[in-house]
Write a protein that holds these residues in place. Structure first.
Motif, PDB file in Angstrom:
ATOM      1  N   ASP A 159       0.806  -1.229   0.000  1.00  0.00           N
ATOM      2  CA  ASP A 159       0.000   0.000   0.000  1.00  0.00           C
ATOM      3  C   ASP A 159       0.832   1.269   0.000  1.00  0.00           C
ATOM      4  O   ASP A 159       0.316   2.349  -0.312  1.00  0.00           O
ATOM      5  N   PHE A 160       2.112   1.152   0.351  1.00  0.00           N
ATOM      6  CA  PHE A 160       2.926   2.363   0.473  1.00  0.00           C
ATOM      7  C   PHE A 160       3.443   2.880  -0.872  1.00  0.00           C
ATOM      8  O   PHE A 160       3.904   4.023  -0.960  1.00  0.00           O
ATOM      9  N   GLU A 161       3.339   2.075  -1.907  1.00  0.00           N
ATOM     10  CA  GLU A 161       3.795   2.527  -3.215  1.00  0.00           C
ATOM     11  C   GLU A 161       2.924   3.685  -3.694  1.00  0.00           C
ATOM     12  O   GLU A 161       1.711   3.561  -3.819  1.00  0.00           O
ATOM     13  N   GLY A 162       3.513   4.823  -3.938  1.00  0.00           N
ATOM     14  CA  GLY A 162       2.800   5.998  -4.414  1.00  0.00           C
ATOM     15  C   GLY A 162       2.126   6.808  -3.329  1.00  0.00           C
ATOM     16  O   GLY A 162       1.531   7.857  -3.617  1.00  0.00           O
ATOM     17  N   MET A 163       2.198   6.368  -2.073  1.00  0.00           N
ATOM     18  CA  MET A 163       1.480   7.052  -1.001  1.00  0.00           C
ATOM     19  C   MET A 163       2.022   8.453  -0.746  1.00  0.00           C
ATOM     20  O   MET A 163       1.249   9.404  -0.539  1.00  0.00           O
ATOM     21  N   ALA A 164       3.338   8.612  -0.759  1.00  0.00           N
ATOM     22  CA  ALA A 164       3.925   9.933  -0.505  1.00  0.00           C
ATOM     23  C   ALA A 164       3.465  10.937  -1.564  1.00  0.00           C
ATOM     24  O   ALA A 164       3.122  12.086  -1.246  1.00  0.00           O
ATOM     25  N   ASP A 165       3.439  10.497  -2.832  1.00  0.00           N
ATOM     26  CA  ASP A 165       2.977  11.383  -3.903  1.00  0.00           C
ATOM     27  C   ASP A 165       1.516  11.766  -3.693  1.00  0.00           C
ATOM     28  O   ASP A 165       1.113  12.905  -3.969  1.00  0.00           O
ATOM     29  N   TYR A 166       0.716  10.819  -3.202  1.00  0.00           N
ATOM     30  CA  TYR A 166      -0.703  11.086  -2.959  1.00  0.00           C
ATOM     31  C   TYR A 166      -0.872  12.172  -1.903  1.00  0.00           C
ATOM     32  O   TYR A 166      -1.660  13.108  -2.087  1.00  0.00           O
ATOM     33  N   PHE A 167      -0.123  12.100  -0.814  1.00  0.00           N
ATOM     34  CA  PHE A 167      -0.245  13.112   0.234  1.00  0.00           C
ATOM     35  C   PHE A 167       0.238  14.475  -0.249  1.00  0.00           C
ATOM     36  O   PHE A 167      -0.347  15.512   0.088  1.00  0.00           O
ATOM     37  N   ARG A 168       1.277  14.484  -1.031  1.00  0.00           N
ATOM     38  CA  ARG A 168       1.729  15.764  -1.592  1.00  0.00           C
ATOM     39  C   ARG A 168       0.659  16.364  -2.503  1.00  0.00           C
ATOM     40  O   ARG A 168       0.424  17.578  -2.497  1.00  0.00           O
ATOM     41  N   GLU A 169       0.000  15.501  -3.247  1.00  0.00           N
ATOM     42  CA  GLU A 169      -1.023  15.970  -4.182  1.00  0.00           C
ATOM     43  C   GLU A 169      -2.216  16.580  -3.459  1.00  0.00           C
ATOM     44  O   GLU A 169      -2.679  17.670  -3.826  1.00  0.00           O
ATOM     45  N   ILE A 170      -2.726  15.893  -2.424  1.00  0.00           N
ATOM     46  CA  ILE A 170      -3.911  16.437  -1.753  1.00  0.00           C
ATOM     47  C   ILE A 170      -3.559  17.709  -0.986  1.00  0.00           C
ATOM     48  O   ILE A 170      -4.407  18.604  -0.848  1.00  0.00           O
ATOM     49  N   TYR A 171      -2.327  17.832  -0.537  1.00  0.00           N
ATOM     50  CA  TYR A 171      -1.914  19.080   0.110  1.00  0.00           C
ATOM     51  C   TYR A 171      -1.899  20.215  -0.910  1.00  0.00           C
ATOM     52  O   TYR A 171      -2.392  21.324  -0.636  1.00  0.00           O
ATOM     53  N   GLU A 172      -1.361  19.938  -2.100  1.00  0.00           N
ATOM     54  CA  GLU A 172      -1.308  20.959  -3.146  1.00  0.00           C
ATOM     55  C   GLU A 172      -2.707  21.345  -3.637  1.00  0.00           C
ATOM     56  O   GLU A 172      -2.933  22.479  -4.069  1.00  0.00           O
ATOM     57  N   LEU A 173      -3.654  20.412  -3.541  1.00  0.00           N
ATOM     58  CA  LEU A 173      -5.030  20.711  -3.929  1.00  0.00           C
ATOM     59  C   LEU A 173      -5.737  21.589  -2.901  1.00  0.00           C
ATOM     60  O   LEU A 173      -6.806  22.135  -3.185  1.00  0.00           O
ATOM     61  N   GLY A 174      -5.172  21.687  -1.703  1.00  0.00           N
ATOM     62  CA  GLY A 174      -5.734  22.575  -0.689  1.00  0.00           C
ATOM     63  C   GLY A 174      -6.486  21.890   0.425  1.00  0.00           C
ATOM     64  O   GLY A 174      -7.203  22.564   1.192  1.00  0.00           O
ATOM     65  N   ALA A 175      -6.361  20.554   0.543  1.00  0.00           N
ATOM     66  CA  ALA A 175      -7.032  19.855   1.639  1.00  0.00           C
ATOM     67  C   ALA A 175      -6.600  20.446   2.978  1.00  0.00           C
ATOM     68  O   ALA A 175      -5.439  20.810   3.171  1.00  0.00           O
ATOM     69  N   ASP A 176      -7.548  20.519   3.914  1.00  0.00           N
ATOM     70  CA  ASP A 176      -7.262  21.140   5.210  1.00  0.00           C
ATOM     71  C   ASP A 176      -6.656  20.169   6.211  1.00  0.00           C
ATOM     72  O   ASP A 176      -6.000  20.597   7.168  1.00  0.00           O
TER      73      ASP A 176
END
Length: 415
Positions: free
Chosen positions: A77-94
């Motif tokens: 499950d960890f494959e790609g997870m770091a990129d996912y968190f960076r993406e939702i942060y850049e999208l503006g998630a609170d």
């Protein structure tokens, strides 16, 4: 006016439509799932584009968006997870909600400025674990459903002042500990801890005695059998003062798999109850029956206060059926503002007919009743009924309506 902190009203949003409804009907924040790492894999959830649109919509209306990533992760499950968190942060998630310590560490490293909330799946039952999560960098802890208000108050007293407590106040209750269910995995090979729960707690069961294999003996409450794991639904709308006094700053509604009608109905009722209490506690006390009546118009099981006032006994289960109480039908949602003659376009969700009395649930104003006097289809033809799912119809309303106002009709008993 009381001096307690006014709590956040936190709504579920299984898709973009429900996010918009939750925000328009009064939610201060919504929690959503992306296409990965969420515990509601069967919900429509949000891809990158819809998540971006949802976050923009919420922020434009002064609401926050929290993204759930609360699976218990396996190595793959960890494959790609770091990129996912960076993406939702850049999208503006609170904020992001996590329960797994490994997932927490990835989120913290990949998006160090993204606020982290610790999910109820982490079994947050005491102040020591809450303090440890705080030391690791968590801003908020979602307490386990198995805690009493007294225990939550004790946690509030012993954790840092700037750490927040969130608690479920309405919706379905799991039979297993804080939702960490193994029954689904065992019986259907669907992992509840990775978002694929089959809800076996709602099934009907029989007993088999080991020396008589194949002989199924019913567990009978009546001739229809019994449902030994089927919990009542949580409802705390008439106990908001106790939640506030215990130090809960976010009141969480369960239901990312629920309908838009459920979301709008329940959120509006809790919005009014919270606002009434913080404006005039006597007004809140007076209106308690109205709040309960309103949330009961959404499909639900019988209500319980769960563990908040002590450990539940056998009366908190429903043994005779696994069905819902449904007194109203969601029949349509307004799609446009009215024209000068009072007509507006709606999208049909369930059948209704000319001559029927309906109720309009307004996102902002008071609900009102009216009789449907006429309706026309997209070709301009007069029609007597609306039997086709998601049919677009033009209806004359007796009071002003806005997009996302919803229409419902009372269901006589037995219908």
């Amino acid at each position: 006016m009381i001096n307690k902190q006014k709590p956040e009203l936190l709504a579920p949003a299984g898709d973009l439509e429900r996010l918009k409804i939750a925000v328009l009907y009064g939610a201060d924040a919504v929690y959503i799932g992306g296409e990965a790492y969420s515990l509601r894999a069967k919900a429509k959830n949000f891809d990158k584009e819809t998540m971006a649109e949802g976050i923009r919509f919420a922020h434009d209306h002064g609401a926050k968006v929290y993204v759930t990533a609360n699976i218990y992760a396996h190595n793959a499950d960890f494959e790609g997870m770091a990129d996912y968190f960076r993406e939702i942060y850049e999208l503006g998630a609170d904020a992001v909600l996590v329960s797994d310590l490994g997932v927490f560490s990835v989120a913290k490293e990949a998006a160090p400025n993204l606020e982290i909330h610790v999910s109820t799946q982490a079994n947050n039952t005491n102040y020591q674990s809450a303090k440890m999560w705080y030391q690791l960098g968590a801003k908020r802890v979602v307490v386990a459903r198995e805690l009493s208000l007294k225990e939550i108050g004790e946690i509030r007293e012993k954790i840092p002042a700037d750490m927040e407590i969130e608690a479920f106040v309405h919706g379905a209750m799991c039979i297993s500990y804080s939702g960490r269910c193994l029954l689904s995995n065992y019986l259907s090979n669907r992992d509840a801890n990775k978002g694929a729960c089959a809800h076996p707690c709602r099934w009907k069961y029989h007993l088999v005695e080991e020396t008589r294999p194949g002989q199924y003996m019913p567990i009978e409450e009546n001739e229809r059998g019994t449902y030994i794991y089927n919990s009542k639904d949580l409802c705390m709308i008439d106990h908001i003062p106790d939640l506030v006094n215990a130090g809960v700053v976010s009141l969480k509604i369960e239901g990312r798999m629920k309908t838009p009608f459920y979301v709008g109905t329940v959120i509006k009722a809790y919005r009014r109850a919270i606002d009434d209490y913080f404006t005039d506690p006597m007004c809140y006390e007076k209106n308690l029956p109205l709040y309960v009546d309103e949330v009961s118009k959404a499909s639900h099981r019988a209500y319980t206060t769960g563990f908040y006032y002590g450990k539940p006994d056998g009366n908190e289960q429903i043994y005779t059926n696994n069905s819902y109480i449904r007194s109203y039908d969601f029949i349509g949602i307004v799609q446009s503002e009215q024209d000068t003659d009072g007509y507006a376009w709606i999208e049909q969700r369930n059948k209704f007919s000319v001559g029927e009395e309906i109720e309009v649930l307004s996102a902002k104003g008071e609900s009102f009743s009216m009789v449907v006097t006429e309706m026309r289809n997209e070709e301009g033809e007069a029609v007597e009924s609306a039997p086709h799912p998601q049919e677009k119809l033009r209806i004359k309303f007796t009071r002003p309506v806005q997009p996302f106002d919803m229409m419902r009709k009372f269901l006589p008993e037995g219908e």
